[in-house]
Design an enzyme around this catalytic site. Structure first.
Site, PDB file in Angstrom:
ATOM      1  N   ASP A  37      40.775  43.427  48.799  1.00 46.46           N
ATOM      2  CA  ASP A  37      39.967  43.882  49.702  1.00 46.46           C
ATOM      3  C   ASP A  37      40.249  42.476  51.055  1.00 46.46           C
ATOM      4  OD1 ASP A  37      38.582  45.177  48.839  1.00 46.46           O
ATOM      5  OD2 ASP A  37      36.791  44.387  47.194  1.00 46.46           O
ATOM      6  N   LYS A  83      34.278  42.887  39.160  1.00 47.38           N
ATOM      7  CA  LYS A  83      35.099  41.753  39.886  1.00 47.38           C
ATOM      8  C   LYS A  83      35.325  40.564  39.467  1.00 47.38           C
ATOM      9  CE  LYS A  83      35.228  44.211  44.003  1.00 47.38           C
ATOM     10  NZ  LYS A  83      35.146  44.396  45.741  1.00 47.38           N
TER      11      LYS A  83
END
Length: 275
Positions: free
Chosen positions: A105, A68
């Site tokens: 997220d 990420k």
């Protein structure tokens, strides 16, 4: 009908990811015949080479940590949401070769809470201080105007959380993990710890707990979530988060909205039950 395209989840390890189940279900429900979603074991060292192999047929990627952060310098741009936490979990690929990053997220957390009737809280507590905790702070910055207590195990983690708090412009109070049972009295508790870490806290759940968001989904329920639910408190699960962030990924990669939330959730539940 959209031309068939490819997508995948990348990570190391990646064996137990539910992402293929969720995305493939969405493709079927949306009538995207020929679309595929796979999984690839890719570490930080191999990531640049993997991206170089992607052709015009690729629609997007889902990423797990530590990719990420590693992917950011390899992209053409990232969203403000992703930049706020230095984490990209979604890469959208266009046919002309452009690749942009986003973080689903954070809005996924907000959407999961909203689905359970939690639109705003006056204060909150976060258990843990890893990568997911920074996303939790970012999500709370959208719904919690008051103090956020973050319970950590080390001064190094405490320093990291202070930095994230300043960056995200949220009011954070750092507390020692030894006092974590105090967190359970907050209007909203977000547990971001690995499996088993909060088990001992279950015995301290108050008689009338408010809301718990436990980001784990396997095994489920966690000991803490089970006790919380037994006492009548609201519980948001890691599967809720996983599905909501995947919905946003599907919409960005396919250009079709809304993604089939209910069908994706049911597919995830069946996959977990079969384990």
């Amino acid at each position: 009908m959209a031309a068939p395209r490819r997508a995948a989840v990348l990570g190391s390890p990646i064996a137990h990811s539910l992402s293929p189940v969720l995305h493939r279900t969405a493709y079927r429900e949306l009538g995207l015949s020929g679309w595929t979603y796979d999984r690839f074991e890719v570490d930080e060292a191999a990531l640049p080479g993997f991206l170089e192999t992607l052709g015009a047929e690729w629609a997007g990627l889902s990423l797990t940590m530590p990719l990420k952060r590693a992917v950011i310098p390899l992209l053409d741009g990232i969203s403000e949401t992703a930049a706020s936490v230095d984490a990209v979990n979604t890469v959208v690929c266009t046919r002309d070769g452009r690749r942009t990053g986003d973080n689903t997220d954070i809005p996924g957390m907000v959407a999961a809470l909203r689905e359970h009737g939690i639109d705003k809280v006056e204060a909150a507590a976060v258990l843990g201080a890893g990568a997911t905790a920074s996303s939790a702070l970012a999500a709370l910055s959208r719904i919690c105007p008051g103090e956020i207590a973050v319970y950590v195990r080390s001064e190094a983690r405490a320093a990291e959380m202070r930095q994230w708090a300043e960056r995200l412009e949220v009011s954070v109070r750092i507390a020692d993990w030894a006092d974590a049972e105090q967190a359970l009295r907050a209007p909203l508790v977000i547990s971001t710890t690995p499996a088993g870490v909060t088990d001992a806290l279950a015995r301290s759940v108050p008689e009338r707990p408010a809301a718990l968001f436990d980001v784990l989904y396997d095994p489920w329920p966690t000991t803490l979530a089970a006790r919380w639910s037994a006492y009548g408190g609201a519980v948001v699960s890691g599967l809720d988060l996983l599905v909501h962030q995947a919905v946003l990924q599907v919409e960005q990669m396919t250009g079709q909205a809304p993604a089939p939330l209910d069908a994706m959730r049911k597919a995830g539940e069946r996959a977990l039950a079969a384990r």
